[in-house]
Enzyme design. Structure first.
Site, short mmCIF file in Angstrom:
data_model
loop_
_atom_site.label_atom_id
_atom_site.label_comp_id
_atom_site.label_asym_id
_atom_site.label_seq_id
_atom_site.Cartn_x
_atom_site.Cartn_y
_atom_site.Cartn_z
N GLU A 155 -8.68 0.59 -2.87
CA GLU A 155 -9.51 0.66 -1.66
C GLU A 155 -10.36 1.91 -1.75
O GLU A 155 -9.86 2.98 -2.10
CB GLU A 155 -8.64 0.77 -0.42
CG GLU A 155 -7.81 -0.45 -0.14
CD GLU A 155 -6.90 -0.25 1.06
OE1 GLU A 155 -6.17 -1.20 1.38
OE2 GLU A 155 -6.90 0.85 1.66
N ARG B 264 4.25 18.59 1.62
CA ARG B 264 5.04 19.69 1.06
C ARG B 264 4.33 20.34 -0.13
O ARG B 264 4.60 21.48 -0.49
CB ARG B 264 6.43 19.16 0.67
CG ARG B 264 7.36 20.14 0.03
CD ARG B 264 7.61 21.36 0.92
NE ARG B 264 8.52 21.12 2.00
CZ ARG B 264 9.86 21.27 1.92
NH1 ARG B 264 10.43 21.61 0.80
NH2 ARG B 264 10.60 21.07 2.98
N ASN C 27 0.86 -1.19 0.00
CA ASN C 27 0.00 0.00 0.00
C ASN C 27 0.90 1.24 0.00
O ASN C 27 1.69 1.44 0.92
CB ASN C 27 -0.90 -0.05 1.24
CG ASN C 27 -1.81 1.15 1.33
OD1 ASN C 27 -1.38 2.27 1.09
ND2 ASN C 27 -3.06 0.93 1.68
N ARG D 286 -6.85 12.85 0.86
CA ARG D 286 -5.77 13.33 1.73
C ARG D 286 -4.42 12.72 1.38
O ARG D 286 -3.38 13.26 1.74
CB ARG D 286 -6.11 13.09 3.20
CG ARG D 286 -5.91 11.67 3.65
CD ARG D 286 -6.07 11.56 5.15
NE ARG D 286 -7.44 11.80 5.54
CZ ARG D 286 -8.02 11.18 6.57
NH1 ARG D 286 -7.33 10.33 7.30
NH2 ARG D 286 -9.27 11.40 6.88
N HIS D 287 -4.42 11.59 0.72
CA HIS D 287 -3.11 11.09 0.24
C HIS D 287 -3.17 10.82 -1.26
O HIS D 287 -2.79 11.66 -2.05
CB HIS D 287 -2.57 9.92 1.07
CG HIS D 287 -3.56 8.95 1.63
ND1 HIS D 287 -4.38 8.19 0.85
CD2 HIS D 287 -3.84 8.61 2.92
CE1 HIS D 287 -5.12 7.43 1.62
NE2 HIS D 287 -4.83 7.66 2.88
#
Ligand code: PXP
Length: 250
Positions: free
Chosen positions: A76, A24, A13, A55-56
């Protein structure tokens, strides 16, 4: 019982490579580079979680990773309409439905399948029609495993987070009780014709007993691997920076 010695697949993952990049706001570190490294290192699949709040992993990461790797991609996602549209469009090898709450730091519990069977059955059908293998991320609970089989999932991924927490806290009795539940849920899933995966919070210390569950054929591991990569890779990165700086002063 399933064959104990069958190859146990590792899905890597890469979400938290993106977490670090997003902190950043630029392009480094690149999740695609991480996916390619995982592929070279012997991973059997790449897992990424496109969260509703992005968020990622972001939509462009999903495109780029799917284009770059030859490994199966496991997406996912929460069981929302938006995510269903994205999955049907991208056609990943597998889709793993997870519960999602915006305020949580990571996926905290298993998906409530038993209490949401009609909706999930309808939700899963188009995903399967698009060619995705559908997995449900559930607590090691008999009623959830049985419901997963009823709603048309092909895979259950057992949530091992509680086991991992008991390991970290040194609660041996609670850890063993959770392990018994995981063994039971895995055996039941196999009996019902489901493929059984496991994941969440696995590390070098706690992976052994989970990897030994005979019916489990795939583990999905992320956060620990990305963190550990810092320690096994930081030295080489610093040495290379030193070398580049020295080269400029020759
Ligand atoms: N499997 C599922 C379904 C998950 O939601 C997660 C966390 O995103 C993982 C595996 C990986 O967990 P970890 O990052 O703790 O290894």
């Amino acid at each position: 019982m399933a064959a104990q010695n069958a190859h146990l697949r590792l899905g890597v993952n890469i979400d938290h490579v993106a977490t670090l990049r997003n902190a950043r706001g630029g392009t480094d570190p690149d999740p695609v580079r991480a996916a390619l490294l995982a592929q070279n290192a012997g991973a059997d699949g790449i897992t990424l979680h496109l969260r509703e709040d992005r968020r990622h992993i972001r939509d462009a990461d999903l495109d780029a990773v799917m284009a770059a790797v030859s490994l199966p991609v496991n997406l996912e996602m929460a069981a929302t309409e938006e995510m269903q549209r994205i999955a049907v469009k991208h056609r990943p090898h597998a889709v793993c439905l997870v519960p999602e709450r915006r305020e949580e730091r990571t996926t905290e519990g298993g998906l409530e399948v038993a209490g949401d069977q009609n909706r999930l059955r309808d939700y899963i059908a188009p995903l399967r029609a698009a060619g995705a293998r559908v997995s449900l991320f559930i607590a090691p609970d008999e009623s959830q495993v049985e419901a997963a089989a009823r709603v048309g999932a092909q895979i259950v991924e057992l949530h091992v987070g509680a086991y991992a927490e008991h390991c970290a806290a040194g609660n041996d009795d609670a850890r063993d009780a959770e392990l018994r539940k995981l063994f039971g849920a895995a055996a039941l899933g196999y009996e019902l014709g489901l493929e059984v995966h496991a994941g969440h919070g696995l590390n070098f210390v706690n992976v052994g007993p989970i990897a030994a569950i005979p019916e489990v054929v795939e583990l999905n591991i992320g956060h620990f691997l990305i963190g550990e990569a810092m320690f096994v890779g930081l030295e080489a990165a610093i040495r290379e920076m030193r070398r580049q700086m020295n080269l400029a002063r020759l």
